[in-house]
Design an enzyme around this catalytic site. Structure first.
Site, mmCIF file in Angstrom:
data_model
loop_
_atom_site.group_PDB
_atom_site.id
_atom_site.type_symbol
_atom_site.label_atom_id
_atom_site.label_comp_id
_atom_site.label_asym_id
_atom_site.label_seq_id
_atom_site.Cartn_x
_atom_site.Cartn_y
_atom_site.Cartn_z
ATOM 1 N N TYR A 1 13.654 3.235 -13.988
ATOM 2 C CA TYR A 1 12.540 2.270 -13.878
ATOM 3 C C TYR A 1 12.806 1.046 -14.748
ATOM 4 C CZ TYR A 1 8.155 -0.006 -15.184
ATOM 5 O OH TYR A 1 7.206 -0.950 -15.469
ATOM 6 N N THR B 1 7.693 -5.516 -18.379
ATOM 7 C CA THR B 1 7.314 -4.429 -19.276
ATOM 8 C C THR B 1 8.093 -4.477 -20.589
ATOM 9 O OG1 THR B 1 7.506 -2.023 -19.494
ATOM 10 C CG2 THR B 1 8.991 -3.045 -17.951
ATOM 11 N N ASP B 2 7.518 -3.857 -21.624
ATOM 12 C CA ASP B 2 8.254 -3.740 -22.899
ATOM 13 C C ASP B 2 9.404 -2.744 -22.795
ATOM 14 O OD1 ASP B 2 6.760 -1.387 -22.782
ATOM 15 O OD2 ASP B 2 5.807 -1.633 -24.750
ATOM 16 N N GLU B 3 9.396 -1.900 -21.733
ATOM 17 C CA GLU B 3 10.422 -0.851 -21.647
ATOM 18 C C GLU B 3 11.825 -1.417 -21.467
ATOM 19 O OE1 GLU B 3 9.633 2.663 -19.491
ATOM 20 O OE2 GLU B 3 7.510 2.637 -19.953
ATOM 21 N N ASN C 1 1.512 9.975 -28.660
ATOM 22 C CA ASN C 1 0.848 10.516 -27.462
ATOM 23 C C ASN C 1 -0.188 11.589 -27.808
ATOM 24 O OD1 ASN C 1 2.423 8.868 -25.879
ATOM 25 N ND2 ASN C 1 3.978 10.435 -25.476
ATOM 26 N N LYS D 1 13.471 -2.921 -13.724
ATOM 27 C CA LYS D 1 12.623 -4.044 -14.180
ATOM 28 C C LYS D 1 13.487 -5.066 -14.931
ATOM 29 C CE LYS D 1 8.741 -4.610 -13.919
ATOM 30 N NZ LYS D 1 7.899 -5.262 -12.861
ATOM 31 N N GLY E 1 15.712 11.678 -21.296
ATOM 32 C CA GLY E 1 15.950 10.317 -21.813
ATOM 33 C C GLY E 1 14.702 9.649 -22.365
ATOM 34 N N ASN F 1 -0.612 -0.242 -20.488
ATOM 35 C CA ASN F 1 -1.997 -0.578 -20.155
ATOM 36 C C ASN F 1 -2.798 0.707 -19.916
ATOM 37 O OD1 ASN F 1 -2.139 -3.677 -18.318
ATOM 38 N ND2 ASN F 1 -0.671 -3.112 -19.876
ATOM 39 N N LEU G 1 0.828 -1.216 0.000
ATOM 40 C CA LEU G 1 0.000 0.000 0.000
ATOM 41 C C LEU G 1 0.859 1.261 0.000
ATOM 42 C CD1 LEU G 1 -3.024 -0.992 2.291
ATOM 43 C CD2 LEU G 1 -2.847 -1.057 -0.206
ATOM 44 N N ASP H 1 10.199 18.179 -22.002
ATOM 45 C CA ASP H 1 10.226 16.746 -22.268
ATOM 46 C C ASP H 1 10.794 15.968 -21.075
ATOM 47 O OD1 ASP H 1 9.805 14.458 -23.688
ATOM 48 O OD2 ASP H 1 11.132 14.950 -25.357
HETATM 49 P P1 NAD Z 1 1.033 0.378 -9.806
HETATM 50 O O1 NAD Z 1 2.099 1.359 -9.476
HETATM 51 O O2 NAD Z 1 -0.336 0.874 -10.112
HETATM 52 O O3 NAD Z 1 0.869 -0.690 -8.619
HETATM 53 C C1 NAD Z 1 1.954 -1.249 -7.965
HETATM 54 C C2 NAD Z 1 1.427 -1.908 -6.689
HETATM 55 O O4 NAD Z 1 2.538 -2.542 -6.024
HETATM 56 C C3 NAD Z 1 0.824 -0.925 -5.688
HETATM 57 O O5 NAD Z 1 -0.393 -1.445 -5.182
HETATM 58 C C4 NAD Z 1 1.869 -0.819 -4.588
HETATM 59 O O6 NAD Z 1 1.307 -0.533 -3.316
HETATM 60 C C5 NAD Z 1 2.488 -2.198 -4.650
HETATM 61 N N1 NAD Z 1 3.866 -2.247 -4.117
HETATM 62 C C6 NAD Z 1 4.878 -1.391 -4.368
HETATM 63 N N2 NAD Z 1 5.991 -1.784 -3.711
HETATM 64 C C7 NAD Z 1 5.671 -2.943 -3.076
HETATM 65 C C8 NAD Z 1 6.388 -3.848 -2.263
HETATM 66 N N3 NAD Z 1 7.685 -3.644 -1.956
HETATM 67 N N4 NAD Z 1 5.743 -4.943 -1.793
HETATM 68 C C9 NAD Z 1 4.436 -5.158 -2.070
HETATM 69 N N5 NAD Z 1 3.705 -4.323 -2.823
HETATM 70 C C10 NAD Z 1 4.318 -3.227 -3.306
HETATM 71 O O7 NAD Z 1 1.607 -0.480 -10.997
HETATM 72 P P2 NAD Z 1 0.843 -1.154 -12.230
HETATM 73 O O8 NAD Z 1 0.725 -0.165 -13.308
HETATM 74 O O9 NAD Z 1 -0.347 -1.835 -11.719
HETATM 75 O O10 NAD Z 1 1.950 -2.218 -12.676
HETATM 76 C C11 NAD Z 1 1.968 -3.524 -12.103
HETATM 77 C C12 NAD Z 1 3.138 -4.294 -12.681
HETATM 78 O O11 NAD Z 1 3.007 -4.363 -14.098
HETATM 79 C C13 NAD Z 1 4.498 -3.646 -12.429
HETATM 80 O O12 NAD Z 1 5.421 -4.660 -12.180
HETATM 81 C C14 NAD Z 1 4.824 -2.930 -13.743
HETATM 82 O O13 NAD Z 1 6.208 -2.849 -13.936
HETATM 83 C C15 NAD Z 1 4.175 -3.847 -14.743
HETATM 84 N N6 NAD Z 1 3.716 -3.242 -15.983
HETATM 85 C C16 NAD Z 1 2.920 -2.127 -15.970
HETATM 86 C C17 NAD Z 1 2.429 -1.603 -17.177
HETATM 87 C C18 NAD Z 1 1.531 -0.391 -17.210
HETATM 88 O O14 NAD Z 1 1.231 0.112 -18.295
HETATM 89 N N7 NAD Z 1 1.049 0.103 -16.087
HETATM 90 C C19 NAD Z 1 2.775 -2.211 -18.382
HETATM 91 C C20 NAD Z 1 3.607 -3.348 -18.363
HETATM 92 C C21 NAD Z 1 4.046 -3.857 -17.156
HETATM 93 O O1 DAU Z 2 5.407 0.433 -21.704
HETATM 94 C C1 DAU Z 2 4.958 -0.086 -20.473
HETATM 95 C C2 DAU Z 2 5.109 0.960 -19.409
HETATM 96 O O2 DAU Z 2 4.072 1.918 -19.628
HETATM 97 C C3 DAU Z 2 5.027 0.406 -17.997
HETATM 98 O O3 DAU Z 2 6.114 -0.455 -17.775
HETATM 99 C C4 DAU Z 2 5.058 1.541 -16.957
HETATM 100 O O4 DAU Z 2 4.879 1.013 -15.667
HETATM 101 C C5 DAU Z 2 3.930 2.493 -17.283
HETATM 102 O O5 DAU Z 2 3.968 3.599 -16.398
HETATM 103 C C6 DAU Z 2 4.035 2.986 -18.723
HETATM 104 O O6 DAU Z 2 5.203 3.817 -18.902
HETATM 105 P P1 DAU Z 2 5.170 5.144 -19.789
HETATM 106 O O7 DAU Z 2 6.270 6.026 -19.379
HETATM 107 O O8 DAU Z 2 5.048 4.825 -21.231
HETATM 108 O O9 DAU Z 2 3.735 5.721 -19.309
HETATM 109 P P2 DAU Z 2 3.249 7.212 -18.959
HETATM 110 O O10 DAU Z 2 1.766 7.145 -18.844
HETATM 111 O O11 DAU Z 2 4.016 7.804 -17.842
HETATM 112 O O12 DAU Z 2 3.606 8.006 -20.285
HETATM 113 C C7 DAU Z 2 3.084 7.613 -21.544
HETATM 114 C C8 DAU Z 2 3.651 8.551 -22.577
HETATM 115 O O13 DAU Z 2 3.081 9.853 -22.378
HETATM 116 C C9 DAU Z 2 5.156 8.736 -22.469
HETATM 117 O O14 DAU Z 2 5.693 8.902 -23.778
HETATM 118 C C10 DAU Z 2 5.321 10.041 -21.684
HETATM 119 C C11 DAU Z 2 4.094 10.837 -22.105
HETATM 120 N N1 DAU Z 2 3.540 11.759 -21.083
HETATM 121 C C12 DAU Z 2 3.316 11.270 -19.830
HETATM 122 C C13 DAU Z 2 2.792 12.073 -18.856
HETATM 123 C C14 DAU Z 2 2.564 11.550 -17.449
HETATM 124 C C15 DAU Z 2 3.203 13.052 -21.415
HETATM 125 O O15 DAU Z 2 3.382 13.484 -22.579
HETATM 126 N N2 DAU Z 2 2.688 13.856 -20.444
HETATM 127 C C16 DAU Z 2 2.479 13.440 -19.172
HETATM 128 O O16 DAU Z 2 2.030 14.242 -18.316
#
Ligand code: NAD
Ligand code: DAU
Length: 351
Positions: free
Chosen positions: A158, A132-134, A257, A162, A292, A188, A33, A289
């Protein structure tokens, strides 16, 4: 039962809700949490005995072994992570602690538990790591999409953290025979998405009459997948994935974006027009921006489609409309997350 870590976050909570809507197998949900974890996402499970929530960290070397011994899960699905790239730029340490050190401790706890299981339980056990794809780095405009064979080249703290966790998971299979699986998914979006990320942040700012911040020229490309399609991919990999393998998961939805944000504005203009009759696009503001900033991600999801028969159900158009409607219909959730610490983050990042 299964053990889900990070099940109060965006993807984890969607996964737990979908799992219990479709199956009767209980879920033990371990989540620290942090600011990103929100039990309100799981409020519909309040009286559901199949959901057991425990507040704690994946790196807790006392708690995790106790939970494993007590509940004897047949699988661990590791969602827990620090997940926001911009936060990793401001402060990488939490990312190293949770994503690298935390995953290491979790693997050690799971390895000890798994070693003590009988032969049948050992061979049925799975450790599924959500990545993640990153980790693959950035693509040029004409490069082919990432496959499972693309070399790792992470560019942010980040993605580096990962990548490190993915390598540890791989090594625990190769060295100790731990039955692991890894998924590498694209961006997602959907319900319960914390509004630090592009889509929910822009939605909230649009609805609150605030600037909609676009980094740089807004031409960075991401592949977008509706969160419930990610959850179905995870269920497929858990059921039939080949041990030690990785699976790319994506929606075949590459979008710049600026196009994503324009689409959001179009849907809002239709569903909740501004009082002054102007388009929400008037609020779009180009800002500094991201350091990186990766230019393009693209996922080749052929392997999971061909080998496991998985396909996304939503197109970007259907998924994004559902998402906007969800945010419009869930204003109390939005109001609750957009308070406290969240405001401090906005001040740090955007002012
Ligand atoms: P999020 O930040 O919304 O949720 C992360 C959750 O992990 C939170 O509930 C947080 O409380 C919990 N957490 C953090 N540190 C912890 C710890 N030490 N022990 C237990 N719980 C802990 O993240 P998300 O967007 O739901 O992503 C979930 C997973 O999917 C991550 O591993 C992320 O790298 C991966 N992922 C996310 C995306 C995306 O677009 N969001 C895409 C690909 C992969
Ligand atoms: O590709 C998977 C990843 O997608 C996951 O592993 C990460 O956990 C998840 O956060 C996400 O990473 P991104 O950096 O791609 O997501 P974000 O929503 O932060 O940004 C999406 C794109 O939009 C990125 O090119 C940065 C841009 N952006 C983001 C924010 C927050 C903006 O232009 N303005 C903004 O305010």
């Amino acid at each position: 039962m299964i053990l889900v870590t990070g099940g109060a976050g965006f993807i984890g909570s969607n996964f737990v809700l979908d799992w219990l809507a479709q199956l009767d197998e209980p879920v033990l949900n371990l989540d620290l949490l942090t600011y990103a974890g929100n039990l309100e996402n799981l409020s519909s499970l309040e009286h559901d005995l199949r959901h057991i929530f425990v507040k704690g960290g994946i790196g807790d070397t006392k708690l995790v072994p106790e939970l494993l011994q007590k509940h004897k899960p047949r699988a661990v699905i590791n969602f827990a992570a620090e997940s926001h790239v911009d936060r990793s730029i401001h402060g990488p340490e939490d990312f190293i602690q949770t994503n690298v050190v935390g995953t290491f401790h979790l693997l050690e706890s799971v390895r000890a538990y798994w070693a003590g299981l009988d032969e049948k339980a050992q061979s049925d056990f799975r450790f599924l790591h959500i990545s993640t794809d990153e980790v693959y780095g950035t693509l040029g405009a004409n490069d082919p999409a990432f496959t499972e064979a693309t070399p790792y080249a992470p560019n942010s703290p980040y993605s580096a953290s990962k990548a490190a966790s993915d390598h540890l998971v791989r090594a625990y299979h190769h060295t100790y025979g731990l039955p692991v699986l890894t998924t590498n998914c694209s961006n997602n979006y959907g319900p319960y998405h914390f509004p630090e990320k592009l889509i929910p942040l822009c939605l909230l700012n649009a609805m609150n009459g605030k600037p909609i911040p676009i980094y740089g020229d807004g031409q960075q490309i991401r592949d977008w997948l509706f969160v419930k399609d990610h959850c179905s991919a995870i269920r497929r990999v858990l059921a039939d994935g080949k041990l030690g393998e990785t699976y790319n998961v994506g929606g075949w939805n590459e979008k710049a974006n600026l196009d994503v944000v324009n689409t959001l504005c179009d849907i809002l203009d239709e569903l909740k027009p501004r009082a002054d009759g102007l388009s929400y696009k008037a609020q779009i503001t180009f800002v500094k921006d991201r350091p990186g900033h990766d230019r393009r991600y693209a996922i080749d999801a052929t392997k999971i489609e061909r080998e496991l028969g998985w396909k996304p159900q939503e197109t970007f158009e259907t998924g994004i409309r559902k998402t906007v409607i969800w945010y419009l219909e869930n204003q109390p959730w939005v109001a609750n997350v957009a308070s406290g610490d969240y405001r401090q983050w906005l001040n740090k990042q955007y002012v």
